[in-house]
Write a protein that holds these residues in place. Sequence first.
Motif, PDB file in Angstrom:
ATOM      1  N   LEU A 111       0.829  -1.210   0.000  1.00 40.60           N
ATOM      2  CA  LEU A 111       0.000   0.000   0.000  1.00 40.60           C
ATOM      3  C   LEU A 111       0.864   1.262   0.000  1.00 40.60           C
ATOM      4  O   LEU A 111       0.622   2.204  -0.753  1.00 40.60           O
ATOM      5  N   VAL A 114       2.298   2.128  -3.403  1.00 41.80           N
ATOM      6  CA  VAL A 114       1.394   2.332  -4.560  1.00 41.80           C
ATOM      7  C   VAL A 114       1.799   3.493  -5.467  1.00 41.80           C
ATOM      8  O   VAL A 114       1.957   3.318  -6.671  1.00 41.80           O
ATOM      9  N   ASP A 118       2.951   2.672  -9.372  1.00 46.10           N
ATOM     10  CA  ASP A 118       2.096   3.120 -10.472  1.00 46.10           C
ATOM     11  C   ASP A 118       2.633   4.450 -11.010  1.00 46.10           C
ATOM     12  O   ASP A 118       2.318   5.509 -10.484  1.00 46.10           O
ATOM     13  N   LEU A 125      -9.983   6.617 -15.638  1.00 43.99           N
ATOM     14  CA  LEU A 125     -10.154   5.197 -15.339  1.00 43.99           C
ATOM     15  C   LEU A 125      -9.800   4.336 -16.548  1.00 43.99           C
ATOM     16  O   LEU A 125      -9.168   3.292 -16.434  1.00 43.99           O
ATOM     17  N   ARG A 128      -6.070   3.579 -17.185  1.00 45.71           N
ATOM     18  CA  ARG A 128      -5.274   2.900 -16.163  1.00 45.71           C
ATOM     19  C   ARG A 128      -5.921   1.551 -15.853  1.00 45.71           C
ATOM     20  O   ARG A 128      -6.226   1.238 -14.708  1.00 45.71           O
ATOM     21  N   ALA A 131      -4.101  -0.728 -13.116  1.00 48.87           N
ATOM     22  CA  ALA A 131      -4.261  -0.238 -11.740  1.00 48.87           C
ATOM     23  C   ALA A 131      -5.698  -0.459 -11.264  1.00 48.87           C
ATOM     24  O   ALA A 131      -5.922  -0.911 -10.127  1.00 48.87           O
ATOM     25  N   VAL A 132      -6.670  -0.158 -12.124  1.00 51.67           N
ATOM     26  CA  VAL A 132      -8.068  -0.321 -11.728  1.00 51.67           C
ATOM     27  C   VAL A 132      -8.380  -1.795 -11.488  1.00 51.67           C
ATOM     28  O   VAL A 132      -8.998  -2.158 -10.478  1.00 51.67           O
ATOM     29  N   LEU A 134      -6.283  -4.209 -10.648  1.00 53.91           N
ATOM     30  CA  LEU A 134      -5.639  -4.656  -9.409  1.00 53.91           C
ATOM     31  C   LEU A 134      -6.400  -4.137  -8.194  1.00 53.91           C
ATOM     32  O   LEU A 134      -6.578  -4.858  -7.199  1.00 53.91           O
ATOM     33  N   GLY A 135      -6.856  -2.904  -8.278  1.00 53.56           N
ATOM     34  CA  GLY A 135      -7.620  -2.334  -7.170  1.00 53.56           C
ATOM     35  C   GLY A 135      -8.893  -3.113  -6.907  1.00 53.56           C
ATOM     36  O   GLY A 135      -9.220  -3.424  -5.752  1.00 53.56           O
ATOM     37  N   VAL A 136      -9.616  -3.445  -7.982  1.00 50.87           N
ATOM     38  CA  VAL A 136     -10.862  -4.195  -7.824  1.00 50.87           C
ATOM     39  C   VAL A 136     -10.563  -5.577  -7.244  1.00 50.87           C
ATOM     40  O   VAL A 136     -11.250  -6.040  -6.320  1.00 50.87           O
ATOM     41  N   LEU A 139      -9.821  -5.261  -3.554  1.00 52.98           N
ATOM     42  CA  LEU A 139     -11.052  -5.020  -2.791  1.00 52.98           C
ATOM     43  C   LEU A 139     -11.836  -6.306  -2.589  1.00 52.98           C
ATOM     44  O   LEU A 139     -12.270  -6.624  -1.480  1.00 52.98           O
TER      45      LEU A 139
ATOM     46  N   MET B 115      -9.756   6.320   1.289  1.00 56.94           N
ATOM     47  CA  MET B 115      -8.592   5.752   0.621  1.00 56.94           C
ATOM     48  C   MET B 115      -8.983   5.111  -0.715  1.00 56.94           C
ATOM     49  O   MET B 115      -8.270   5.246  -1.712  1.00 56.94           O
ATOM     50  N   ILE B 116     -10.139   4.450  -0.743  1.00 55.10           N
ATOM     51  CA  ILE B 116     -10.597   3.834  -1.987  1.00 55.10           C
ATOM     52  C   ILE B 116     -10.884   4.923  -3.028  1.00 55.10           C
ATOM     53  O   ILE B 116     -10.534   4.773  -4.205  1.00 55.10           O
ATOM     54  N   TYR B 119      -7.604   6.071  -4.372  1.00 57.12           N
ATOM     55  CA  TYR B 119      -7.003   5.081  -5.277  1.00 57.12           C
ATOM     56  C   TYR B 119      -7.654   5.136  -6.652  1.00 57.12           C
ATOM     57  O   TYR B 119      -6.973   5.271  -7.669  1.00 57.12           O
ATOM     58  N   PHE B 120      -8.987   5.060  -6.695  1.00 56.17           N
ATOM     59  CA  PHE B 120      -9.633   4.948  -8.007  1.00 56.17           C
ATOM     60  C   PHE B 120      -9.659   6.274  -8.762  1.00 56.17           C
ATOM     61  O   PHE B 120      -9.783   6.283  -9.982  1.00 56.17           O
ATOM     62  N   TYR B 124      -3.399   9.955  -5.786  1.00 57.20           N
ATOM     63  CA  TYR B 124      -2.106   9.772  -5.115  1.00 57.20           C
ATOM     64  C   TYR B 124      -0.942  10.085  -6.052  1.00 57.20           C
ATOM     65  O   TYR B 124       0.210  10.021  -5.654  1.00 57.20           O
ATOM     66  N   LYS B 125      -1.262  10.387  -7.311  1.00 54.85           N
ATOM     67  CA  LYS B 125      -0.178  10.569  -8.286  1.00 54.85           C
ATOM     68  C   LYS B 125       0.533  11.895  -8.091  1.00 54.85           C
ATOM     69  O   LYS B 125       0.064  12.759  -7.372  1.00 54.85           O
ATOM     70  N   TRP B 132      -0.151  10.297   0.211  1.00 56.53           N
ATOM     71  CA  TRP B 132      -0.640   8.916   0.254  1.00 56.53           C
ATOM     72  C   TRP B 132       0.110   8.140   1.344  1.00 56.53           C
ATOM     73  O   TRP B 132      -0.505   7.422   2.135  1.00 56.53           O
ATOM     74  N   ILE B 136      -1.382   6.256   4.623  1.00 55.55           N
ATOM     75  CA  ILE B 136      -1.267   4.867   5.069  1.00 55.55           C
ATOM     76  C   ILE B 136      -0.899   4.822   6.555  1.00 55.55           C
ATOM     77  O   ILE B 136      -1.429   4.011   7.317  1.00 55.55           O
ATOM     78  N   ARG B 228      -9.750  15.881 -10.532  1.00 56.50           N
ATOM     79  CA  ARG B 228     -10.380  14.913 -11.400  1.00 56.50           C
ATOM     80  C   ARG B 228     -11.897  14.907 -11.254  1.00 56.50           C
ATOM     81  O   ARG B 228     -12.421  15.264 -10.217  1.00 56.50           O
TER      82      ARG B 228
END
Lengths: 154, 229
Positions: A111, A114, A118, A125, A128, A131-132, A134-136, A139, B115-116, B119-120, B124-125, B132, B136, B228
Amino acid sequence: MALIEIEREEAVEEKEREPVRVTGLPFFPHFLLREVVVMCLIAGSLILLASLYPAGLLQPADPFTTPTPIYPEWYFLYVFGFLKFWTYDIGPIPAKVIGVTVPMVLWYGLLILVPFIDRNPSTELRKRKIAVALGVIALIAVLVLTYYGIVHGE
Amino acid sequence: MREQREVIIMTLYEKIYKWLDDRFKLGELLPPIVKHPAPVNVVSNPLYCLGGTAFLCFLILVVTGMFLAFYYKPTPDEAYKSVQNIMTAVPLGSLIRSIHHWAANTMIAAVMLHMIRIYFMGAYKKPRELNWVVGIFLLLTVTTFGFSGYLLPWDQLALWATKIGTGIAGSIPIIGGYISLILVGGNDIGAETMTRFFAIHVLILPAAIITLLGLHFLMVRIQGISGRL
Ligand code: HEM
């Protein structure tokens, strides 16, 4: 949370140096009002939950009788679930060490890394996909392990 | 009569404002905060509320936690009885303890969902990598708060769940033995463990989370929210 709005304001200031004009309503009173409403909703729900479902208190601690079942808090269930699920030694490494190290040390290490793994600069979305995906997967894995932890409580 | 009083209050308000303005230049500080437009996409999307929700829960936890600390006694002999006392005898005790309980669980859920979202949305870029990482550590701090608080009522679940938890931490290679020794303070969970968990819950972790939140908010302030969506 009004404080957070103030921080959001700063974000706008940054953006305003760019030619793109931000469309929006003034922070005061519109968004302050919205913040206060959201805060009241959260505080209200907490009071409602607390009145309907008070925090529990079981029998006093007794080191000589093990109660059943014992569950950790819900946010540790996935660790517990992985420990129950992983029963295979890998070479000289016993299953239990793997069962503990993977969800705690490796998972948190991954974590933290990350943003450094990446390197794709896109935030779309569709651009990527890896990344998406792997995230799914992560989860779903955490959810499934949580379920496994509930089913296999001690 | 009434109008006269209002006039006095107004001038008093103005006097206070002027006094502060002389010293802190409120006239320069406030307008950018109060008048600037907030971008509609950030403010109208409820996903951006999750961080603030976690923070509100944190504030509620601080206040209710202070109240609980007035009545709670961190020794194996007294702990259970003092919690029972809070639940049955102390005015509003049951409500406050239950709010502490629910705010804690809500905070952890909000932090995870926050956090989710990060991520999506790829928030965090660059340039937000370090925020980020701080995040954590916040996640670790928040879950450790929950873990250390679980033992404090000293009921059956508290004792046995902590046994399993410290056992799991103790099986981590190399450092596990030290972690479990530091947490338990002996061979078995007892008075030593309670003192330590209490110190961790009300001194060490609050200091840690305030530092981390300071860094977190400072970075959000400097970098702004990623734009975004
Ligand atoms: C105690 C827990 C936390 C609190 C109170 C908190 C609070 C906040 C707040 C209020 C914001 C502003 C934007 C928003 O609300 O969505 C924010 C942004 C951010 N947080 Fe957190 N946070 C916490 C934990 C975390 C965690 C666990 C992570 C990730 C691992 C994280 C990563 C970030 C990042 C990268 C931003 C910048 C997002 C952007 O610019 O869009 N935070 N945080």
